[in-house]
Structure formats: C-alpha cells, structure tokens
Design a protein around this motif. Structure first.
Motif, short mmCIF file in Angstrom:
data_model
loop_
_atom_site.label_atom_id
_atom_site.label_comp_id
_atom_site.label_asym_id
_atom_site.label_seq_id
_atom_site.Cartn_x
_atom_site.Cartn_y
_atom_site.Cartn_z
N ASP A 1 -22.28 -0.71 52.81
CA ASP A 1 -20.92 -0.20 52.95
C ASP A 1 -20.48 0.39 51.61
OD1 ASP A 1 -20.73 -1.02 55.59
OD2 ASP A 1 -19.82 -2.96 55.08
N LYS A 2 -19.63 1.40 51.68
CA LYS A 2 -19.13 2.04 50.46
C LYS A 2 -18.37 1.03 49.61
CE LYS A 2 -16.94 6.31 49.00
NZ LYS A 2 -17.90 6.51 47.94
N ALA A 3 -18.59 1.10 48.31
CA ALA A 3 -17.91 0.20 47.37
C ALA A 3 -17.36 1.03 46.22
CB ALA A 3 -18.89 -0.85 46.86
N ASP A 4 -16.52 0.41 45.39
CA ASP A 4 -15.94 1.11 44.23
C ASP A 4 -17.03 1.56 43.25
OD1 ASP A 4 -13.39 0.69 45.23
OD2 ASP A 4 -13.07 -1.14 44.05
N ALA A 5 -18.05 0.74 43.08
CA ALA A 5 -19.13 1.06 42.14
C ALA A 5 -20.46 0.63 42.74
CB ALA A 5 -18.91 0.37 40.80
N SER A 6 -21.41 1.54 42.73
CA SER A 6 -22.76 1.25 43.20
C SER A 6 -23.69 1.47 42.01
CB SER A 6 -23.11 2.19 44.37
OG SER A 6 -24.36 1.86 44.90
N ILE A 7 -24.24 0.37 41.49
CA ILE A 7 -24.93 0.43 40.20
C ILE A 7 -26.41 0.06 40.35
CG2 ILE A 7 -24.96 -0.44 37.83
CD1 ILE A 7 -21.98 -1.12 38.18
N PRO A 8 -27.30 1.01 40.06
CA PRO A 8 -28.72 0.69 40.06
C PRO A 8 -29.12 0.03 38.74
CG PRO A 8 -28.38 3.06 39.81
CD PRO A 8 -27.04 2.43 39.89
N THR A 9 -30.04 -0.91 38.83
CA THR A 9 -30.63 -1.52 37.65
C THR A 9 -32.13 -1.26 37.71
OG1 THR A 9 -28.94 -3.23 37.48
CG2 THR A 9 -31.02 -3.67 36.40
N VAL A 10 -32.64 -0.61 36.69
CA VAL A 10 -34.03 -0.19 36.66
C VAL A 10 -34.73 -0.84 35.47
CG1 VAL A 10 -35.56 1.81 36.32
CG2 VAL A 10 -33.52 2.03 37.75
N TYR A 11 -35.85 -1.48 35.75
CA TYR A 11 -36.70 -2.00 34.67
C TYR A 11 -38.12 -1.48 34.93
CZ TYR A 11 -38.90 -4.97 31.24
OH TYR A 11 -39.61 -5.42 30.15
N ILE A 12 -38.54 -0.54 34.10
CA ILE A 12 -39.88 0.04 34.25
C ILE A 12 -40.88 -0.85 33.52
CG2 ILE A 12 -41.35 2.04 33.80
CD1 ILE A 12 -39.15 2.68 35.82
N ILE A 13 -41.81 -1.41 34.28
CA ILE A 13 -42.87 -2.23 33.70
C ILE A 13 -43.86 -1.33 32.96
CG2 ILE A 13 -44.79 -3.82 34.22
CD1 ILE A 13 -42.03 -5.01 35.00
N ARG A 14 -44.20 -0.22 33.59
CA ARG A 14 -45.14 0.74 33.00
C ARG A 14 -44.96 2.08 33.71
NH1 ARG A 14 -48.63 1.21 28.57
NH2 ARG A 14 -50.26 2.65 29.12
N ALA A 15 -45.01 3.16 32.95
CA ALA A 15 -44.99 4.51 33.53
C ALA A 15 -46.24 5.24 33.05
CB ALA A 15 -43.73 5.27 33.11
N ASP B 1 -39.17 -2.84 38.59
CA ASP B 1 -38.29 -3.73 39.34
C ASP B 1 -36.97 -2.98 39.48
OD1 ASP B 1 -37.64 -6.15 40.64
OD2 ASP B 1 -36.61 -6.89 38.86
N PHE B 2 -36.56 -2.75 40.71
CA PHE B 2 -35.41 -1.89 40.98
C PHE B 2 -34.37 -2.65 41.81
CE2 PHE B 2 -39.34 0.70 41.03
CZ PHE B 2 -39.14 1.41 39.86
N TRP B 3 -33.12 -2.58 41.37
CA TRP B 3 -32.01 -3.25 42.05
C TRP B 3 -30.91 -2.23 42.35
CZ3 TRP B 3 -31.33 -8.57 43.05
CH2 TRP B 3 -32.34 -9.41 42.55
N LEU B 4 -30.18 -2.45 43.41
CA LEU B 4 -28.94 -1.72 43.65
C LEU B 4 -27.88 -2.76 43.97
CD1 LEU B 4 -27.50 1.00 43.85
CD2 LEU B 4 -27.94 0.93 46.31
N GLU B 5 -26.78 -2.73 43.21
CA GLU B 5 -25.71 -3.69 43.42
C GLU B 5 -24.38 -2.96 43.55
OE1 GLU B 5 -27.33 -7.59 41.18
OE2 GLU B 5 -26.68 -5.97 39.86
N ASN B 6 -23.59 -3.43 44.48
CA ASN B 6 -22.31 -2.79 44.79
C ASN B 6 -21.17 -3.74 44.42
OD1 ASN B 6 -23.47 -0.39 46.16
ND2 ASN B 6 -24.30 -1.98 47.48
N TYR B 7 -20.11 -3.13 43.86
CA TYR B 7 -18.99 -3.92 43.34
C TYR B 7 -17.66 -3.31 43.76
CZ TYR B 7 -22.58 -5.61 40.08
OH TYR B 7 -23.71 -6.15 39.53
N GLU B 8 -16.68 -4.18 43.89
CA GLU B 8 -15.28 -3.77 43.99
C GLU B 8 -14.66 -4.00 42.62
OE1 GLU B 8 -13.87 -2.27 46.53
OE2 GLU B 8 -15.68 -2.47 47.76
N ILE B 9 -13.77 -3.10 42.21
CA ILE B 9 -13.10 -3.25 40.92
C ILE B 9 -11.79 -3.98 41.14
CG2 ILE B 9 -12.10 -2.05 38.95
CD1 ILE B 9 -14.05 0.28 39.57
N LYS B 10 -11.65 -5.13 40.50
CA LYS B 10 -10.42 -5.93 40.58
C LYS B 10 -9.96 -6.20 39.16
CE LYS B 10 -11.43 -7.86 45.05
NZ LYS B 10 -11.74 -9.01 45.87
N GLY B 11 -8.95 -5.44 38.72
CA GLY B 11 -8.48 -5.54 37.34
C GLY B 11 -9.57 -5.08 36.38
#
Length: 196
Positions: free
Chosen positions: A61-75, A88-98
């Motif tokens: 669902d749409k959120a105020d902030a959708s933030i990917p976290t990327v950790y490249i082990i090797r390229a 290792d790849f993450w996507l985390e969604n947040y609502e902004i409260k204050g």
C-alpha cells in the motif's frame, strides 16, 4: 641410519614447502578505492535501490516514504561493463508522524541482480531472488556461490544491518528534505538517525 636421516630431511622439506606455500597465497584483493570505482559503486547501489522501490514497491500500500536499503556483498563487472551484484535488499514503508518515520510494511529480498551498462548508468535485466522458507539456505548458497559466507556473515550481524539501515534512512530523509530525526518499529523504542 642414512636412509632414515634422508627420510626425515625429506619430510621436513615437504612440511616447510607446504608452510611457505600457505604463507605466500595471495589475500583477496581489497575493493578499489579510486574515484571511478567509488562512482560506479554508488551508481550500482542507486540502480539497485530504484529497482527495489519500483518492482517490489508495487506490492505494498502507498505510504509517506518507501525506502530501499541496499547492501552489496560483491559486484562483479564484466569486460563489456555488465554487472552482477550480489546483495541483501530491503524495502520498508513508513508513515511520517511528527519527526518520526513509523514503520508500516516492508520486506527483505536478498539475491543477485544482473545489470546491463547503459551510458553512464545501468539497467537491471534480471533478478535472481533467494527462496523463502525451507529452501532459503540452499538457494542462497547456490546464488551467492563463493560469496555465500560473506552474505551469511552480514545477514546474521544485527548491528551491521541496523547501521546500514539507519544510514540509508538518513540519506533518504536528507535527500527528500524531511524533518525527521528518528524511525520507529512497532514494539521497539524509536531509533535516532545518524547525523553524518
């Protein structure tokens, strides 16, 4: 007696030879630190982050902030400029409260991204994802190959993952001009963002 002495001498020479061979094996080359390599690493990381935000973001669902976290082990960069990025790849969604980012959804998608060189950037052409559940370890070993140990070490290190996550959230906050100073996961204390 001479035969025994020669045998002992030969064994000693063999042991010394093996010891010297072990000592002269070259250590893995450190990551390049010149400006071009750093620029390429930054571009590869950004392309991976954009891919995660676009491809995996559509399932949340749409959120105020959708933030990917990327950790490249090797390229690995091929002669033609194409890249194979193990990470290792993450996507985390947040609502902004204050001044707080409140976590609402997200997920982890480790795997291997294949990128094609396009001008000064890259385009993800394929993503091989580690399987969930009981096949997780076997599929991770298969995908990461010689980099599996580095992957397993990183993903089992909660402090390293928290540091990567915090820094990438802080980068997102700064890039988007948000007046946010911390993030908060349900059931945990808020975590202050790094200021560097």
């Amino acid at each position: 007696m001479k035969k025994r002495f020669v045998s002992i001498l030969m064994m000693a020479l063999l042991v010394m030879s093996l010891a010297l061979t072990a000592c002269t094996k070259s250590a893995p080359a450190p990551k390049a630190t010149d400006a071009d390599a750093d620029a390429d690493a930054t571009v590869i990381e950004q392309v991976a982050a954009d891919y995660i935000a676009t491809e995996f973001g559509q399932y949340y669902d749409k959120a105020d902030a959708s933030i990917p976290t990327v950790y490249i082990i090797r390229a690995e960069v091929a002669d033609n400029g194409d890249v194979t990025a193990y990470g290792d790849f993450w996507l985390e969604n947040y609502e902004i409260k204050g001044d707080t980012l409140e976590f609402v959804s997200g997920g982890n998608d480790p795997g291997v991204m294949h990128m094609k060189k396009v001008g000064d950037s890259y385009k993800v052409t394929k993503f091989d994802q580690v399987e969930d559940g009981s096949n997780y370890t076997d599929s991770a070993k298969k995908l990461f190959g010689e980099y599996y140990d580095a992957f397993a070490k990183y993903t089992s290190d909660d402090k390293a993952k928290a540091a990567t996550r915090g820094q990438q959230i802080a980068n997102y906050v700064k890039a988007n001009g948000l007046k946010v100073t911390q993030y908060h996961d349900y059931g945990w204390d808020p975590v202050a963002l790094p200021t560097n």
